[in-house]
Motif scaffolding. Structure first.
Motif, PDB file in Angstrom:
ATOM      1  N   ASP A 169      85.721  71.496  47.911  1.00 49.31           N
ATOM      2  CA  ASP A 169      86.786  71.733  46.949  1.00 49.31           C
ATOM      3  C   ASP A 169      87.985  72.278  47.712  1.00 49.31           C
ATOM      4  O   ASP A 169      87.865  73.268  48.446  1.00 49.31           O
ATOM      5  N   PHE A 172      76.778  77.122  44.928  1.00 52.98           N
ATOM      6  CA  PHE A 172      77.808  76.090  45.057  1.00 52.98           C
ATOM      7  C   PHE A 172      77.444  75.183  46.212  1.00 52.98           C
ATOM      8  O   PHE A 172      77.086  75.643  47.295  1.00 52.98           O
ATOM      9  N   ALA A 189      84.211  81.344  40.404  1.00 54.02           N
ATOM     10  CA  ALA A 189      85.007  80.413  39.612  1.00 54.02           C
ATOM     11  C   ALA A 189      84.597  78.960  39.838  1.00 54.02           C
ATOM     12  O   ALA A 189      84.914  78.087  39.030  1.00 54.02           O
ATOM     13  N   TYR A 190      83.886  78.695  40.927  1.00 54.33           N
ATOM     14  CA  TYR A 190      83.523  77.322  41.281  1.00 54.33           C
ATOM     15  C   TYR A 190      82.011  77.082  41.178  1.00 54.33           C
ATOM     16  O   TYR A 190      81.571  75.942  41.067  1.00 54.33           O
ATOM     17  N   ALA A 191      81.243  78.162  41.212  1.00 56.56           N
ATOM     18  CA  ALA A 191      79.793  78.034  41.331  1.00 56.56           C
ATOM     19  C   ALA A 191      79.089  78.027  39.979  1.00 56.56           C
ATOM     20  O   ALA A 191      79.689  78.291  38.926  1.00 56.56           O
ATOM     21  N   THR A 192      77.817  77.752  40.040  1.00 55.45           N
ATOM     22  CA  THR A 192      76.937  77.864  38.872  1.00 55.45           C
ATOM     23  C   THR A 192      76.286  79.234  38.898  1.00 55.45           C
ATOM     24  O   THR A 192      75.731  79.648  39.919  1.00 55.45           O
ATOM     25  N   GLU A 213      90.773  79.401  49.846  1.00 57.25           N
ATOM     26  CA  GLU A 213      90.444  80.799  49.580  1.00 57.25           C
ATOM     27  C   GLU A 213      89.450  81.348  50.599  1.00 57.25           C
ATOM     28  O   GLU A 213      89.578  82.491  51.069  1.00 57.25           O
ATOM     29  N   LEU A 240      88.944  75.994  46.802  1.00 55.62           N
ATOM     30  CA  LEU A 240      87.919  76.906  47.318  1.00 55.62           C
ATOM     31  C   LEU A 240      88.023  77.006  48.837  1.00 55.62           C
ATOM     32  O   LEU A 240      87.920  78.099  49.415  1.00 55.62           O
ATOM     33  N   ILE A 249      83.769  82.510  44.858  1.00 55.25           N
ATOM     34  CA  ILE A 249      83.003  81.316  44.474  1.00 55.25           C
ATOM     35  C   ILE A 249      82.541  81.355  43.016  1.00 55.25           C
ATOM     36  O   ILE A 249      82.125  80.335  42.485  1.00 55.25           O
TER      37      ILE A 249
END
Length: 253
Positions: free
Chosen positions: A164, A160, A145-148, A170, A167, A143
């Motif tokens: 997505d 997050f 790569a997708y999260a803050t 994965e 995501l 996560i």
């Protein structure tokens, strides 16, 4: 006058040096992996709940729930551990299991029955953990790569919320589950900013299956502590005695 100007210049420099600078996400992840690779011991509490809300043929709403909680103390290098686990299905009574795993043999018992010995310790060890620390570390890496990622006080917080497709694939591969297109996630992961150890995970997925008129909610939480400080395994107790009790947790349910 010069002293006043000098003091004014030094003050912001002092404040700047006192602040902790957030590291890039890649560096935080690498520190997490490196620090976790050489662990002697740790303690984890994991809870997994799956709730299914479905409309039956009469139009009534039916809710079913399954949950598992596990309190485990683990020694990764020795592949040993001890702890307790509770499993509950809304249609059946709860079962409580205890585990005591040595390098040579693993012991387990359910609902205070007699202890059962396993020649392959991996079996009771896997049952005790529900998900091992490695799974939560992999989830963190996925996560990232997708999260803050934010530095908040003495911890890093990965967050997050939403859906997505990439995501979703994965995460389902990680948990070995069948992916659904209508999946929303709400995930928060906490790391200690000084040690980079994982301290807490809050994971929630909601799968909406409109054609089946159902909603499946999965909640997974984990709390981790006692890194390299967990209580050592004691000498294996006499499990043949009905009155013998293995020390199976640093804390109890």
């Amino acid at each position: 006058m010069k002293k006043i100007i000098l003091s004014a210049l030094l003050l912001p420099l002092f404040l700047l040096s006192a602040c902790t600078t957030a590291l890039p996400g890649e560096e935080v992840m690498q520190n997490l992996v490196n620090r976790s690779a050489d662990l002697e011991s740790y303690h984890q509490f994991v809870a997994l709940t799956t709730t299914t809300t479905k409309e039956d043929l009469t139009g009534a709403t039916v809710v079913s729930e399954q949950y598992t909680t596990a309190d485990a103390t683990l020694f990764p290098k020795e592949k040993t551990g001890y702890g307790k686990r509770i499993d509950k299905d809304s249609n059946y009574p709860a079962t409580k299991s205890e585990f005591y795993v040595t390098p040579e043999v693993g012991y387990s018992r359910t609902d205070n029955a007699d202890w059962t010995a396993y020649a392959t310790p991996d079996v009771p060890l896997a049952s005790l953990q529900v998900y091992p620390l490695e799974t939560f570390i992999e989830l963190t890496q996925i996560i990232e790569a997708y999260a803050t990622l934010e530095l908040e006080g003495d911890e890093y917080l990965l967050s997050f919320s939403g859906s997505d497709d990439a995501l979703n694939k994965e995460i389902n591969y990680l948990f070995q589950t069948f992916p659904s297109e209508q999946t929303d996630y709400d995930i928060q992961i906490h790391l200690d900013a000084k040690t980079f150890y994982l301290t807490a995970v809050s994971y929630r997925s909601t799968v909406t299956q409109a054609d089946q008129k159902s909603v499946i909610t999965t909640e997974l939480t984990g709390a981790f502590d006692l890194y390299n400080q967990a209580k050592k395994l004691k000498t294996v107790p006499d499990f043949d005695s009905a009155e013998s009790v293995a020390e199976t947790a640093d804390s109890s349910f």
